[in-house]
Design a protein around this motif. Structure first.
Motif, PDB file in Angstrom:
ATOM      1  N   LYS A   8       0.818  -1.212   0.000  1.00  0.00           N
ATOM      2  CA  LYS A   8       0.000   0.000   0.000  1.00  0.00           C
ATOM      3  C   LYS A   8       0.855   1.268   0.000  1.00  0.00           C
ATOM      4  CE  LYS A   8      -2.027   0.909   3.849  1.00  0.00           C
ATOM      5  NZ  LYS A   8      -2.933   0.759   5.017  1.00  0.00           N
ATOM      6  N   THR A   9       1.903   1.282   0.806  1.00  0.00           N
ATOM      7  CA  THR A   9       2.726   2.491   0.938  1.00  0.00           C
ATOM      8  C   THR A   9       3.320   2.947  -0.400  1.00  0.00           C
ATOM      9  OG1 THR A   9       3.236   1.877   3.211  1.00  0.00           O
ATOM     10  CG2 THR A   9       4.651   3.525   2.178  1.00  0.00           C
ATOM     11  N   PHE A  22       0.400   3.988  -2.976  1.00  0.00           N
ATOM     12  CA  PHE A  22      -0.193   5.298  -2.726  1.00  0.00           C
ATOM     13  C   PHE A  22       0.786   6.419  -3.066  1.00  0.00           C
ATOM     14  CE2 PHE A  22      -3.553   3.894   0.638  1.00  0.00           C
ATOM     15  CZ  PHE A  22      -4.241   3.247  -0.370  1.00  0.00           C
ATOM     16  N   THR A  23       2.080   6.158  -2.819  1.00  0.00           N
ATOM     17  CA  THR A  23       3.102   7.159  -3.153  1.00  0.00           C
ATOM     18  C   THR A  23       3.124   7.408  -4.658  1.00  0.00           C
ATOM     19  OG1 THR A  23       4.470   6.469  -1.289  1.00  0.00           O
ATOM     20  CG2 THR A  23       5.561   7.707  -3.038  1.00  0.00           C
ATOM     21  N   GLN A  57       0.763   6.682  -6.817  1.00  0.00           N
ATOM     22  CA  GLN A  57      -0.510   7.270  -7.231  1.00  0.00           C
ATOM     23  C   GLN A  57      -0.547   8.769  -6.928  1.00  0.00           C
ATOM     24  OE1 GLN A  57      -4.071   6.369  -4.929  1.00  0.00           O
ATOM     25  NE2 GLN A  57      -5.209   5.994  -6.820  1.00  0.00           N
ATOM     26  N   GLY A  58      -0.023   9.167  -5.779  1.00  0.00           N
ATOM     27  CA  GLY A  58      -0.023  10.578  -5.396  1.00  0.00           C
ATOM     28  C   GLY A  58       0.768  11.432  -6.370  1.00  0.00           C
ATOM     29  N   TYR A  59       1.937  10.966  -6.747  1.00  0.00           N
ATOM     30  CA  TYR A  59       2.769  11.726  -7.684  1.00  0.00           C
ATOM     31  C   TYR A  59       2.114  11.804  -9.059  1.00  0.00           C
ATOM     32  CZ  TYR A  59       6.607  11.737  -4.319  1.00  0.00           C
ATOM     33  OH  TYR A  59       7.385  11.957  -3.208  1.00  0.00           O
ATOM     34  N   LEU A  94      -1.134  11.540  -9.808  1.00  0.00           N
ATOM     35  CA  LEU A  94      -2.323  12.403  -9.769  1.00  0.00           C
ATOM     36  C   LEU A  94      -1.930  13.881  -9.764  1.00  0.00           C
ATOM     37  CD1 LEU A  94      -4.602  10.490  -7.228  1.00  0.00           C
ATOM     38  CD2 LEU A  94      -4.976  10.772  -9.683  1.00  0.00           C
ATOM     39  N   THR A  95      -0.845  14.201  -9.057  1.00  0.00           N
ATOM     40  CA  THR A  95      -0.360  15.591  -9.030  1.00  0.00           C
ATOM     41  C   THR A  95       0.051  16.037 -10.431  1.00  0.00           C
ATOM     42  OG1 THR A  95       0.460  15.265  -6.777  1.00  0.00           O
ATOM     43  CG2 THR A  95       1.305  17.179  -7.980  1.00  0.00           C
ATOM     44  N   ASP A 104      -2.982  16.578 -12.576  1.00  0.00           N
ATOM     45  CA  ASP A 104      -3.727  17.789 -12.201  1.00  0.00           C
ATOM     46  C   ASP A 104      -3.090  19.066 -12.749  1.00  0.00           C
ATOM     47  OD1 ASP A 104      -5.658  16.413 -10.878  1.00  0.00           O
ATOM     48  OD2 ASP A 104      -4.779  16.634  -8.880  1.00  0.00           O
ATOM     49  N   TYR A 136       8.931  14.365  -9.926  1.00  0.00           N
ATOM     50  CA  TYR A 136       7.858  13.471  -9.499  1.00  0.00           C
ATOM     51  C   TYR A 136       7.907  12.132 -10.225  1.00  0.00           C
ATOM     52  CZ  TYR A 136       5.449  16.901  -6.554  1.00  0.00           C
ATOM     53  OH  TYR A 136       5.118  17.773  -5.551  1.00  0.00           O
ATOM     54  N   ALA A 193       8.142   8.578  -8.436  1.00  0.00           N
ATOM     55  CA  ALA A 193       7.181   7.520  -8.761  1.00  0.00           C
ATOM     56  C   ALA A 193       7.911   6.258  -9.211  1.00  0.00           C
ATOM     57  CB  ALA A 193       6.225   7.997  -9.853  1.00  0.00           C
TER      58      ALA A 193
END
Length: 345
Positions: free
Chosen positions: A131-132, A135-136, A138-140, A142-143, A146, A158, A162
């Motif tokens: 998970k860690t 999610f890391t 995915q966060g980068y 998605l940023t 965006d 990023y 990733a």
């Protein structure tokens, strides 16, 4: 002389009691009636024999029916140890069989409970480890989606982060795949003869920079001027040594020492010891230290990185060689991991 069956003893005693009672009643009857007393003895003998036969038959049938029902009930529970045996009507034997069955079932239930707890913990650990980084990553991503992708500097930064998350995922999956193959015997060993001293030195050279960051010295316990030839899978043993020495660096103290020694165990065996003067491991953790994803320090050890599978892989590799791995550790003193190897002829 073999002991009488319990049911025979029961029939003999019961027949005797009935015969004594009848004899008493018959004696009273003859005393008052003056009947032929010479018929008493044969009558008593015949009565005793008939009583014994009747009681024995009835007891055997009664016990057999009850015991057969017990066996049938246990058969439904897959009591193979009982099902493969002939039905006995001896109470002592039956009691031992049922007692053994109950103990076996209790042990089986306790083992299943332990396995269930281990399964839950293992799934939780796998979930956390995957998970860690997921999610890391995915966060980068998605940023970037965006709008940050337009900024070349942020985009490169990023994407690199990733990529590190993906590399960690690949690392964990590869280690899991290796353990699975080792457990089911799909990972074949390529055994060869090589110098274990030279292999240890090459691992020292490989990890020299990592150790230098904590000012940890990697050293032998003494000079080994002559090669020590062993018969094993060189690549896998290198992996074992790397994992053990990396762990000693991770949990070693600043300006500490990791020392490796090679000793003759028996005529055709050597034992390799990896010793450090780091933080050590508490006794309650030692029995679980080789479990997959098990961590002594749940928070600190995660900061050190790694898949959490290193020691489990080490254990499986050593056992795949039909050898043993040992651990001795004391908190604030250090740890020693040692494993046996086959010497080359």
């Amino acid at each position: 002389m073999q002991k009488l069956k319990k049911t025979y003893k029961f029939a003999i005693k019961t027949s005797l009691y009935l015969t004594m009672l009848l004899t008493l009643l018959l004696s009273v009857f003859l005393y008052y009636t003056n009947a032929l007393s010479w018929l008493v003895l044969p009558f008593i003998v015949i009565f005793y024999i008939l009583s014994f036969i009747t009681i024995q038959y009835r007891v055997e049938r009664f016990i057999y029916r009850r015991v057969k029902k017990i066996y049938d009930d246990l058969t439904l529970l897959e009591a193979t140890t009982l099902r493969n045996q002939p039905i006995t009507t001896d109470m002592a034997t039956l009691t031992k069989e049922i007692d053994k069955y109950a103990k076996d079932k209790k042990l089986e239930i306790e083992t299943l409970k332990v396995r269930e707890e281990y399964r839950k913990e293992f799934l939780g650990n796998v979930s956390h480890e995957l998970k860690t980084p997921l999610f890391t990553v995915q966060g980068y991503l998605l940023t970037l989606l965006d709008g940050a992708v337009e900024d070349k500097k942020i985009r490169t930064k990023y994407l690199n982060r990733a990529n590190k998350g993906v590399e960690r995922l690949i690392y964990i999956v590869k280690d899991l795949d290796m353990i699975t193959k080792l457990e089911v015997g799909d990972l074949s060993l390529n055994k060869e003869v090589f110098d274990i001293v030279e292999l240890i030195q090459s691992v020292f050279d490989l990890l020299e920079m990592k150790a230098a960051k904590k000012k940890i010295t990697l050293t032998f316990d003494m000079d080994y001027p002559e090669p020590i030839m062993v018969h094993a899978d060189r690549e896998r043993i290198q992996q074992v040594l790397t994992n053990l020495i990396v762990n000693s660096i991770k949990y070693g103290r600043e300006k500490g020492t990791t020392e490796v020694s090679i000793e003759n165990l028996i005529k055709n065996k050597v034992i390799v010891r990896v010793t450090d003067n780091g933080e050590g491991i508490a006794s309650e953790h030692i029995k679980r230290i080789f479990e997959r994803f098990y961590r002594v320090d749940k928070s600190g050890s995660r900061k050190e990185g790694g898949s959490g599978l290193g020691l489990s892989i080490v254990k499986h590799i050593i056992e795949a060689h039909d050898e043993r791995i040992y651990i001795e550790s004391e908190v604030d003193v250090g740890s020693e991991f040692s494993f046996s190897m086959e010497k080359a002829e």
